[in-house]
Design a protein around this motif. Structure first.
Motif, mmCIF file in Angstrom:
data_model
loop_
_atom_site.group_PDB
_atom_site.id
_atom_site.type_symbol
_atom_site.label_atom_id
_atom_site.label_comp_id
_atom_site.label_asym_id
_atom_site.label_seq_id
_atom_site.Cartn_x
_atom_site.Cartn_y
_atom_site.Cartn_z
ATOM 1 N N GLN A 1 0.749 -1.268 0.012
ATOM 2 C CA GLN A 1 0.112 -0.121 0.077
ATOM 3 C C GLN A 1 0.840 1.261 0.110
ATOM 4 O O GLN A 1 0.667 2.234 -0.654
ATOM 5 N N ARG A 2 2.050 1.188 0.858
ATOM 6 C CA ARG A 2 2.890 2.480 0.663
ATOM 7 C C ARG A 2 3.547 2.618 -0.409
ATOM 8 O O ARG A 2 3.598 3.749 -0.927
ATOM 9 N N LEU A 3 3.889 1.582 -1.320
ATOM 10 C CA LEU A 3 4.485 1.493 -2.418
ATOM 11 C C LEU A 3 3.722 2.204 -3.559
ATOM 12 O O LEU A 3 3.927 3.133 -4.168
ATOM 13 N N ILE A 4 2.365 1.841 -3.314
ATOM 14 C CA ILE A 4 1.275 2.175 -4.547
ATOM 15 C C ILE A 4 0.966 3.633 -4.176
ATOM 16 O O ILE A 4 0.787 4.477 -5.058
ATOM 17 N N SER A 5 0.694 4.074 -3.008
ATOM 18 C CA SER A 5 0.172 5.390 -2.611
ATOM 19 C C SER A 5 1.277 6.288 -2.860
ATOM 20 O O SER A 5 1.052 7.689 -3.020
ATOM 21 N N HIS A 6 2.336 6.162 -2.811
ATOM 22 C CA HIS A 6 3.507 7.068 -2.973
ATOM 23 C C HIS A 6 4.249 6.923 -4.464
ATOM 24 O O HIS A 6 5.454 7.452 -4.474
ATOM 25 N N LEU A 7 3.693 6.190 -5.187
ATOM 26 C CA LEU A 7 4.211 5.916 -6.501
ATOM 27 C C LEU A 7 4.520 7.036 -7.497
ATOM 28 O O LEU A 7 5.671 7.008 -7.866
ATOM 29 N N PRO A 8 3.792 8.062 -7.471
ATOM 30 C CA PRO A 8 4.006 9.380 -8.153
ATOM 31 C C PRO A 8 5.401 9.858 -7.647
ATOM 32 O O PRO A 8 6.218 10.333 -8.171
ATOM 33 N N SER A 9 5.253 9.885 -6.046
ATOM 34 C CA SER A 9 6.672 10.309 -5.580
ATOM 35 C C SER A 9 7.962 9.688 -6.068
ATOM 36 O O SER A 9 9.101 10.179 -6.467
ATOM 37 N N PHE A 10 7.698 8.355 -6.035
ATOM 38 C CA PHE A 10 9.013 7.160 -6.163
ATOM 39 C C PHE A 10 9.365 7.726 -7.809
ATOM 40 O O PHE A 10 10.666 7.583 -8.236
ATOM 41 N N ILE A 11 8.515 7.810 -8.557
ATOM 42 C CA ILE A 11 8.590 8.020 -10.031
ATOM 43 C C ILE A 11 9.356 9.142 -10.257
ATOM 44 O O ILE A 11 10.362 9.370 -11.102
ATOM 45 N N GLU A 12 8.806 10.523 -9.451
ATOM 46 C CA GLU A 12 9.806 11.857 -9.575
ATOM 47 C C GLU A 12 10.919 11.667 -9.199
ATOM 48 O O GLU A 12 11.927 12.138 -9.655
ATOM 49 N N ILE A 13 11.294 10.878 -8.006
ATOM 50 C CA ILE A 13 12.683 10.666 -7.367
ATOM 51 C C ILE A 13 13.565 10.137 -8.435
ATOM 52 O O ILE A 13 14.788 10.362 -8.554
#
Length: 87
Positions: free
Chosen positions: A42-54
């Motif tokens: 859930q954490r991975l999916i909910s912050h996916l846009p941030s991880f892509i941006e990083i």
């Protein structure tokens, strides 16, 4: 391919428009992205846009890994946040 967890790390497939990349988010980075510190799907999916941006931030700064991988670690989150507050 949907994001998934394997060996405690998150795995995300992405492209920068020219090349396909595998983004690997460490367990520690999953915990560091927000409070409370969790490292789950859930954490991975909910912050996916941030991880892509990083990941894109790392590519822009020549910090991709070998074999078409981009590792996201706690320090990368801190660097990205610092750059966002300065820019």
């Amino acid at each position: 391919m949907s994001p998934f967890l394997r060996d405690e790390n998150g795995h995300v497939a992405m492209t920068d428009g020219e090349k396909d990349w595998l983004v690997i988010v460490t367990k520690e980075a999953l915990k560091a992205i927000s409070i409370p510190p969790l490292a789950d799907q859930q954490r991975l999916i909910s912050h996916l846009p941030s991880f892509i941006e990083i990941a894109l931030f790392k590519l822009e700064h020549g910090r991709a890994g070998e074999e078409d991988t981009i590792w996201i670690q706690t320090d990368d989150i801190q660097d990205w946040r610092q750059a966002r507050t300065q820019g």
